[in-house]
Scaffold this active site. Structure first.
Site, PDB file in Angstrom:
ATOM      1  N   SER A 118     -10.730  -3.850   5.375  1.00 35.35           N
ATOM      2  CA  SER A 118     -10.346  -4.367   4.065  1.00 35.35           C
ATOM      3  C   SER A 118     -11.576  -4.387   3.142  1.00 35.35           C
ATOM      4  O   SER A 118     -12.189  -3.351   2.926  1.00 35.35           O
ATOM      5  CB  SER A 118      -9.696  -5.744   4.233  1.00 35.35           C
ATOM      6  N   ASP A 259       1.148  -1.381   5.161  1.00 36.45           N
ATOM      7  CA  ASP A 259      -0.119  -1.974   4.728  1.00 36.45           C
ATOM      8  C   ASP A 259      -0.120  -2.293   3.241  1.00 36.45           C
ATOM      9  O   ASP A 259       0.403  -1.534   2.426  1.00 36.45           O
ATOM     10  CB  ASP A 259      -1.243  -0.968   5.021  1.00 36.45           C
ATOM     11  N   HIS A 286      -1.436  -4.649   7.488  1.00 35.01           N
ATOM     12  CA  HIS A 286      -2.864  -4.681   7.148  1.00 35.01           C
ATOM     13  C   HIS A 286      -3.772  -4.956   8.347  1.00 35.01           C
ATOM     14  O   HIS A 286      -4.990  -4.836   8.233  1.00 35.01           O
ATOM     15  CB  HIS A 286      -3.087  -5.747   6.058  1.00 35.01           C
TER      16      HIS A 286
END
Length: 306
Positions: A118, A259, A286
């Site tokens: 991320s 995601d 995610h």
């Protein structure tokens, strides 16, 4: 969960007006001859706990793994007095400097790989674009190449498909600025359970990171905003689209079919990076490092050792 081989702190001059330290943990042997991988957590302002499934790289594949809590949360120095200091203190450069400082302290600056998740992938990508000589490979996991693309995809591709009452409640609260209301938080959870982690219940380690952010949201609120898709902090204009071509090491892009880092946000990386592979986990959002843990670790390990 296995215990780390070593833990410690390293002094880091963040120019914060007081001494600051970065906490780290090592799993495996940094002197084994195997290139270690440094794991960069997301947020910004989260903690290492939610990426601890990466320990499997050390225990199953004998790849040393370094975790650390980025400045501002977890076991590293907290700086709540710096809340709101977006452009002056909490900058991308601060975290790039912290990473370089850690690499030097551990003595691995001449031979290391990075796995960033991320925001950690965004940070890792910027680090890689500067072409450090010791970086051998990078995994950019569940990361957008541009925050404007990320917010656009979240609103047009994901929030638009939420149940109408959930969608309308989120939009109404953001417009009114009431993003600290329980109503907003409850409806944001619907989004998170679709696009952040689809496991039920969530892994304890993921909950731990959320608990740390609840206790101290200085970095997250300052740089990101009140939720994953309501980005009103200093990262709102962040992009590496024009620099991604400078990443000159073998690169693995990862994301999940559900995601919040949708394909449209990952595509600029794929188009720009010369030596790149892209793998999407069919059953994940995610956090494929938990949602499809065994497959994720295998894909990453094969890339790091190929």
């Amino acid at each position: 969960m296995v215990s780390p081989t070593a833990t410690g702190t390293v002094d880091f001059d963040a120019k914060a007006g007081k001494p600051t330290q970065t906490w780290y943990a090592v799993y495996g042997d940094l002197k084994s001859g195997v290139t270690p991988v440094v794991a960069l957590h997301g947020g910004p302002g989260s903690t290492h706990h939610y990426i601890l499934s990466l320990v499997d790289l050390a225990t199953i594949y004998s790849i040393p793994v370094v975790f650390y809590d980025q400045l501002g949360n977890g076991s590293s120095t907290h700086l709540p007095e710096k809340s709101g200091e977006a452009g002056t203190f909490w900058t991308e450069q601060l975290f790039l400097d912290e990473l370089d400082n850690l690499l030097r302290h551990l003595g691995i600056q001449d031979n290391y790989a990075i796995l960033g998740h991320s925001w950690g992938g965004m940070l890792g990508a910027r680090h890689a674009a500067r072409q450090p000589t010791g970086l051998k490979r990078i995994v950019i996991s569940d990361s957008p190449a541009s925050m404007k693309l990320f917010v656009k995809a979240a609103n047009e591709e994901l929030i638009a498909k939420l149940p109408p009452d959930v969608r309308d409640t989120i939009v109404r609260n953001e417009a009114a600025g009431t993003v600290d209301s329980e109503e907003y938080k409850t409806n944001v959870e619907v989004f998170y359970k679709r696009h952040l982690c689809r496991l039920d219940p969530w892994p304890v380690e993921l909950l731990q990171s959320f608990e740390w952010m609840e206790k101290d949201h200085t970095v997250y609120f300052t740089m990101n905003g009140p939720s994953e898709f309501h980005v009103i902090g200093s990262l709102r204009d962040w992009s590496i689209v024009d620099e991604a071509f400078k990443i000159n090491v073998p690169t693995l892009l990862l994301n999940g079919a559900y995601d919040e880092a949708t394909d449209s946000t990952v595509l600029p990386f794929f188009k720009a990076i010369p030596k790149v592979k892209w793998f999407t986990f069919a059953e994940s959002s995610h956090t494929p490092l938990w949602e499809e843990r065994e497959k994720y670790i295998k894909v990453v390990a094969e890339f790091l050792t190929s």
